[in-house]
Scaffold this motif. Structure first.
Motif, PDB file in Angstrom:
ATOM      1  N   ARG A  32       0.856  -1.286  -0.026  1.00  0.00           N
ATOM      2  CA  ARG A  32      -0.012   0.093   0.135  1.00  0.00           C
ATOM      3  C   ARG A  32       0.841   1.146  -0.199  1.00  0.00           C
ATOM      4  O   ARG A  32       0.505   2.251  -0.588  1.00  0.00           O
ATOM      5  N   ILE A  33       1.912   1.206   0.786  1.00  0.00           N
ATOM      6  CA  ILE A  33       2.873   2.513   0.740  1.00  0.00           C
ATOM      7  C   ILE A  33       3.467   2.636  -0.795  1.00  0.00           C
ATOM      8  O   ILE A  33       3.381   3.773  -1.301  1.00  0.00           O
ATOM      9  N   LEU A  34       4.040   1.420  -1.327  1.00  0.00           N
ATOM     10  CA  LEU A  34       4.392   1.871  -2.534  1.00  0.00           C
ATOM     11  C   LEU A  34       3.493   2.319  -3.484  1.00  0.00           C
ATOM     12  O   LEU A  34       3.626   3.114  -4.496  1.00  0.00           O
ATOM     13  N   ASP A  35       2.222   1.563  -3.474  1.00  0.00           N
ATOM     14  CA  ASP A  35       0.916   2.442  -4.329  1.00  0.00           C
ATOM     15  C   ASP A  35       0.878   3.780  -4.323  1.00  0.00           C
ATOM     16  O   ASP A  35       0.644   4.583  -5.250  1.00  0.00           O
ATOM     17  N   GLU A  36       0.907   4.331  -3.088  1.00  0.00           N
ATOM     18  CA  GLU A  36       0.612   5.746  -2.834  1.00  0.00           C
ATOM     19  C   GLU A  36       2.136   6.429  -3.062  1.00  0.00           C
ATOM     20  O   GLU A  36       1.780   7.542  -4.054  1.00  0.00           O
ATOM     21  N   VAL A  37       3.084   6.031  -3.173  1.00  0.00           N
ATOM     22  CA  VAL A  37       4.230   6.865  -3.393  1.00  0.00           C
ATOM     23  C   VAL A  37       4.507   6.908  -5.003  1.00  0.00           C
ATOM     24  O   VAL A  37       4.637   7.791  -5.395  1.00  0.00           O
ATOM     25  N   LEU A  38       4.159   5.669  -5.436  1.00  0.00           N
ATOM     26  CA  LEU A  38       4.648   5.643  -6.932  1.00  0.00           C
ATOM     27  C   LEU A  38       3.386   6.216  -7.702  1.00  0.00           C
ATOM     28  O   LEU A  38       3.768   6.794  -8.710  1.00  0.00           O
ATOM     29  N   ALA A  39       2.353   6.180  -7.190  1.00  0.00           N
ATOM     30  CA  ALA A  39       1.181   7.152  -7.934  1.00  0.00           C
ATOM     31  C   ALA A  39       1.344   8.472  -7.984  1.00  0.00           C
ATOM     32  O   ALA A  39       1.112   9.128  -8.744  1.00  0.00           O
ATOM     33  N   ARG A  40       2.109   9.036  -6.764  1.00  0.00           N
ATOM     34  CA  ARG A  40       2.548  10.521  -6.908  1.00  0.00           C
ATOM     35  C   ARG A  40       3.742  11.002  -7.483  1.00  0.00           C
ATOM     36  O   ARG A  40       3.717  11.802  -8.304  1.00  0.00           O
TER      37      ARG A  40
END
Length: 96
Positions: A32-40
């Motif tokens: 979930r952390i990767l999803d948020e960081v990479l989406a930005r």
């Protein structure tokens, strides 16, 4: 040093023995952390270098976001998992 031996077993052997189990455990924590960081920060055309790519979860997600991705990892068993996820990504073994 990844080639250092302990009792006749290299560190690479230890990481490789249950690579899929390790990946499932670690990635469950960080997905979930990767999803948020990479989406930005990662989008179409981003050049993304994943150092210490492990089994390739971040590289896979960055590639899905449209990035041009390269991965560098220390253990062949984990790189095999990464390559199976994204055969289109350039994953390489760090042989230092």
């Amino acid at each position: 040093n990844k080639s250092m031996e302990h009792g006749g077993t290299t560190i690479g052997d230890l990481w490789g023995r249950k690579a899929a189990d390790w990946a499932a455990y670690q990635e469950g924590i960080i997905a979930r952390i990767l999803d948020e960081v990479l989406a930005r920060w990662v989008q179409q055309g981003t050049q993304y270098l994943d150092l210490g790519c492990g089994a390739g979860l971040a590289a896979e997600k960055a590639s899905t976001n449209g990035a041009d991705v390269w991965g560098l990892g220390a253990f062949e068993a984990l790189l095999d998992l990464a390559r199976s996820r994204r055969p289109d990504v350039n994953f390489h073994l760090d042989e230092l």
